[in-house]
Write an enzyme that holds these catalytic residues in place. Sequence first.
Site, PDB file in Angstrom:
ATOM      1  N   ASP A 218       0.862  -1.182   0.000  1.00 62.74           N
ATOM      2  CA  ASP A 218       0.000   0.000   0.000  1.00 62.74           C
ATOM      3  C   ASP A 218       0.903   1.238   0.000  1.00 62.74           C
ATOM      4  OD1 ASP A 218      -1.614   2.129   0.706  1.00 62.74           O
ATOM      5  OD2 ASP A 218      -2.542   1.112   2.407  1.00 62.74           O
ATOM      6  N   ILE A 219       0.785   2.059  -1.031  1.00 62.46           N
ATOM      7  CA  ILE A 219       1.701   3.198  -1.184  1.00 62.46           C
ATOM      8  C   ILE A 219       1.515   4.240  -0.081  1.00 62.46           C
ATOM      9  CG2 ILE A 219       0.325   4.701  -2.705  1.00 62.46           C
ATOM     10  CD1 ILE A 219       2.926   4.921  -4.455  1.00 62.46           C
TER      11      ILE A 219
ATOM     12  N   GLY B 134      -5.805   0.615 -13.045  1.00 60.90           N
ATOM     13  CA  GLY B 134      -7.010   0.268 -12.298  1.00 60.90           C
ATOM     14  C   GLY B 134      -8.229   0.764 -13.050  1.00 60.90           C
ATOM     15  N   ILE B 135      -8.837   1.802 -12.504  1.00 61.29           N
ATOM     16  CA  ILE B 135     -10.076   2.359 -13.063  1.00 61.29           C
ATOM     17  C   ILE B 135      -9.877   2.795 -14.521  1.00 61.29           C
ATOM     18  CG2 ILE B 135     -11.659   4.327 -12.814  1.00 61.29           C
ATOM     19  CD1 ILE B 135     -11.062   3.996  -9.685  1.00 61.29           C
TER      20      ILE B 135
ATOM     21  N   ASP C 237      -5.962   6.995  -5.428  1.00 53.93           N
ATOM     22  CA  ASP C 237      -6.272   8.416  -5.163  1.00 53.93           C
ATOM     23  C   ASP C 237      -7.113   8.530  -3.883  1.00 53.93           C
ATOM     24  OD1 ASP C 237      -6.490  11.136  -5.582  1.00 53.93           O
ATOM     25  OD2 ASP C 237      -7.888  10.982  -7.272  1.00 53.93           O
TER      26      ASP C 237
END
Length: 170
Positions: A10-11, A123-124, A34
């Site tokens: 996880d960034i 991703g999206i 985001d």
Amino acid sequence: MEKIYVIKGDITKVEADAIVNAANSSLLGGGGVDGAIHRAGGKAILDACVAIRNRQGKCKTGEAVITTAGNLPATYVIHTVGPVWNGGTKGEPQLLTNAYTNSLKLAIENGVKTIAFPNISTGIYGYPKDLAAQVAVQAVKDFLSADTTIKQVTFVCFDDENYHLYNHLL
Ligand code: AR6
């Protein structure tokens, strides 16, 4: 190249001078990484994004802006906008290259020595992961070959598929 690393995770947990956000042109938050960055970093990041919006308007695809990292362990968040995948004939590879390169340029301008990237657009925005990984690795390698101020670039992979792809490429 010894400056480039791959981790799975996880960034928002990564300690680096800068982490990069896969934002959208509004700069006002969204889902995916985001959403995670804004949730974990707190309101200071959104306030800084709103100030940038008011000053210079939206962030175009392939461009990047820099803000505080709020409550995150990083110092800065660099928000860049990757391309939406539209079949690959709408300039997606160049736009994705620009997202990585412009983030690195902004990093240097702000004295950043260590930077972590998520897998932008995969991703999206629907960019095929294998193609995006090739573009990302090439863009970073090309950039680092001409720059000596960045000491460490980490690709932070959230899913197994990306993690395996990056490990294979590097
Ligand atoms: N840490 C690292 N990587 C993550 C995390 C995390 N916490 N969460 C997701 N990923 P995406 P995009 C990975 O959808 O495709 C937003 O709504 C995820 O597995 O976050 O560039 C923006 O506001 C994937 O590999 O970004 C835009 O509207 C990668 O991050 C739009 O999504 C990118 O997936 C941008 O789409």
